[in-house]
Design an enzyme around this catalytic site. Structure first.
Site, PDB file in Angstrom:
ATOM      1  N   ASP A 305     -59.110  47.980 -77.763  1.00 27.66           N
ATOM      2  CA  ASP A 305     -60.104  46.982 -77.385  1.00 27.66           C
ATOM      3  C   ASP A 305     -59.590  45.570 -77.685  1.00 27.66           C
ATOM      4  O   ASP A 305     -58.831  45.372 -78.631  1.00 27.66           O
ATOM      5  CB  ASP A 305     -61.383  47.253 -78.197  1.00 27.66           C
ATOM      6  CG  ASP A 305     -62.523  46.352 -77.796  1.00 27.66           C
ATOM      7  OD1 ASP A 305     -62.937  46.413 -76.626  1.00 27.66           O
ATOM      8  OD2 ASP A 305     -62.988  45.574 -78.649  1.00 27.66           O
ATOM      9  N   GLU A 339     -56.670  46.717 -73.618  1.00 29.17           N
ATOM     10  CA  GLU A 339     -57.602  45.979 -72.769  1.00 29.17           C
ATOM     11  C   GLU A 339     -57.228  44.507 -72.835  1.00 29.17           C
ATOM     12  O   GLU A 339     -57.406  43.869 -73.861  1.00 29.17           O
ATOM     13  CB  GLU A 339     -59.042  46.166 -73.268  1.00 29.17           C
ATOM     14  CG  GLU A 339     -60.053  45.354 -72.479  1.00 29.17           C
ATOM     15  CD  GLU A 339     -61.277  44.944 -73.275  1.00 29.17           C
ATOM     16  OE1 GLU A 339     -62.315  44.720 -72.652  1.00 29.17           O
ATOM     17  OE2 GLU A 339     -61.198  44.846 -74.525  1.00 29.17           O
TER      18      GLU A 339
END
Ligand SMILES: [Ca+2]
Ligand SMILES: [Ca+2]
Ligand SMILES: [Ca+2]
Length: 614
Positions: A305, A339
């Site tokens: 993330d 990401e």
């Protein structure tokens, strides 16, 4: 003119046979598969299946602002858990997925936010304890059971991890509302308290730049109050696990990120405590934390993330450490994909993180935008050709781009059905279904590792991104979800959605079986064969990678799409040695028109997959 769903229905018998064959493979075979061989199913555990209502409140007592549980509110926990997921693995595997990407399952701060603006950690990105499963999702024993069940099926398990920030626990005396503006290193150097006129602190500390990221230098950083005066509120002094995470010295403490300049890596993500990832103590801390998950659960890969909000040097140490940890556990093809969320998802920006940070892969946001533009919009198919030409930018070039996870829907941006309805507001429901089917056909046959976002296969479309794209697979009690219109079915969100008869489930299962059975579609080199400045033809050849595949695998597989509303009849270039073709999907001409030339006829919004042979 009939296309998509009808063809898929015909293929579904084949699908079920292939799926059964895949299931029958010895489970240890999964360890030998390369990242590009996988088909990933991404789900949020809170929204997938509720297997145990006794954990819905996470063991907490009180109202929703304490427990975080409120299945009528889209920003709160809805009750899904790991036991529920285990009970639905057959559904996921029957779709043809080979790997599960689980939204973060670490223990979260149950509720956060200013009074009147609270929401819950149902999404998993507000971690307090990095070492245990959130009680809303079950227990560590449930996690063991899940990992065992996934692996027993020959599937892989990818965890969604966060190293950029923790939950919002640390506050600043100067602005208790968590709305502190970013204070830069120049205006608030580490060596003065509260700006250049302040008292000297941290003598000898040389800052966070790469050459100074040593234990010796960071031993001189003893005061965290250079920009703001951080503190941990009473009662939360030991909320975070491991305990070192409770010390403000391991955070940047410079206020909220503006997502520009140095604040991109040093600022707090909307108040979430931004970890000081330049400090070698922090690097080792995260290596220990996430290495233990590999050791304990034999995890097969990580989705990272907010990757671009962490300094490159962190990844340069963390990534090889995780790969080594996995190799030691007998996991040779551990996958790591970050990401990288940028303004325009330019492939150059994405590729930078494979070259500078050393990430094996990043989520291919460029692919998502190109398919959205051409299939949910009206951009010419040259947009797709441009995307793939830029594969040269990734570390390792086009072959490395084969292991980029691709997607057309996700939990932040929204679902493809939503984008189609937004881009084509006058489209009939049949056209919407065809466009979603075409988008997924591109995902399943073009280069990259397909990521299916849970629920798309049931026609969930939603009304936007973020909370509006995180619907329940079980019978929803959220009014806004239940007001939604699904694609391809009269069913509603108020019903449980685990049937296998939805046309998108059927199409996806057929495409997944095709991909899993055909090495060229999984990792084969991709040559773009045809595209246009307008909607219409887009065609590629997938060339089988050199391996020991069976004799009935052909060297060239032609995949052609029609993104327009008119039928097309065009010649495309193919390998001159491909004289004959047989259909893997749709209607394929049986022979080349001349050596190197192949006739493609496609109905509106249709696609074909044709295997060539001498
Ligand atoms: Ca539950
Ligand atoms: Ca904070
Ligand atoms: Ca950061």
């Amino acid at each position: 003119m009939k296309c998509g769903p009808v063809g898929a229905l015909a293929a579904s018998l084949l699908t079920l046979t292939l799926a059964a064959q895949i299931r029958a493979q010895p489970a240890q075979d999964y360890r030998g598969r390369l990242p590009a061989d996988e088909i990933i199913y991404f789900l949020l555990p809170d929204r997938f299946e509720n297997g145990d209502t006794s954990n819905d409140r996470g063991g907490l007592q009180g109202g929703r602002l304490v427990t975080g549980f409120d299945p009528t509110a889209k920003g709160f926990y809805h009750g899904g858990d790991l036991k529920g997921l285990i009970s639905r693995l057959d559904y996921i595997q029957s779709l043809g997925a080979t790997a599960v990407w689980l939204g973060p399952i670490f223990k979260n701060k149950a509720v956060q936010g200013a009074p009147g603006h609270e929401s819950a950690g149902y999404h998993g990105y507000w971690i307090t304890d990095f070492t245990h499963v959130d009680p809303h999702f079950g227990s560590d024993a449930d996690m063991h059971a899940l990992a065992q069940a996934v692996h027993a099926r020959g599937m892989k398990l990818y965890l969604d991890i966060v190293t950029n920030h923790t939950a919002d626990v640390i506050r600043y005396r100067e602005c208790p509302e968590s709305d502190c503006p970013y204070r830069s290193r120049a205006d608030y150097p580490y060596t003065r308290r509260g700006g250049i006129g302040g008292e000297p602190i941290n003598p000898g500390f040389l800052g966070d730049a790469a050459p100074y990221q040593t234990a010796e230098n960071f031993a001189k950083l003893t005061r965290p109050d250079y920009a703001y005066t951080p503190f941990v509120p009473a009662g939360e002094e030991h909320l975070k696990v491991p305990d070192w995470l409770n010390d403000p010295i391991y955070y940047h403490n410079r206020g909220n990120s503006t997502f520009h300049g140095e604040s991109s890596t040093m600022g707090d993500f909307f108040g979430l405590d931004d970890v000081f990832t330049e400090n070698p103590r922090v690097v080792q801390g995260f290596i220990d934390i996430f290495g233990a998950w590999i050791d304990q659960y034999a995890i097969d890969g990580f989705r990272i993330d907010t990757e671009q909000h962490v300094n490159p040097e962190f990844w340069q140490r963390f990534v090889p450490a995780m790969q080594a940890r996995a190799a030691a556990k007998g996991i040779p093809h551990f996958h790591i994909f970050g990401e990288v969320y940028t303004e325009d998802f330019n492939p150059a920006q994405l590729a930078r993180h494979t070259r500078v940070d050393g990430l094996p892969a990043v989520l291919d946001f460029g692919f998502a935008l190109a398919v959205r533009a051409t299939v949910a919009g009206s951009t010419g198919t040259d947009r797709l050709a441009e995307l793939f030409a830029d594969d040269a930018l990734y570390e390792g070039g086009a072959p490395a781009a084969q292991q980029l996870p691709t997607f057309i829907s996700n939990h932040d941006m929204g679902r493809f059905g939503y984008f189609v309805r937004k881009g084509w507001p006058l489209a009939t429901e049949d056209e919407v279904l065809r466009r979603v089917t075409l988008g997924y056909a591109m995902l399943m046959t073009l280069r990259g590792v397909p990521v299916i976002y849970y629920g798309d296969e049931q026609g969930i479309a939603g009304s936007g991104g973020d909370q509006d794209a995180r619907q329940d697979m079980f019978a929803s009690r959220t009014a806004t979800y239940n007001a939604e219109r699904l694609v391809g079915t009269p069913s509603t969100m108020a019903q449980s959605k685990f049937g296998t008869q939805h046309p998108l489930y059927q199409s996806l299962a057929a495409l997944a079986a095709l991909r899993s059975a055909n090495a060229a579609l999984r990792g084969g080199e991709q040559l773009v064969r045809a595209y246009a400045r307008t909607p219409g033809i887009f065609a590629v050849s997938r060339l089988r990678a050199n391996n020991n595949s069976g004799a009935n695998n052909n060297s060239e597989v032609v995949v052609a799409f029609n993104t327009s509303l008119q039928a097309i009849d065009v010649l495309i270039e193919v390998d001159p040695r491909s004289a004959h073709f047989h259909a893997l999907h749709g209607s394929c001409a049986e022979a080349a028109s001349a050596p190197g030339s192949y006739r493609v006829q496609l109905a509106a919004l249709d696609f074909i997959v044709c295997a060539g042979s001498p």
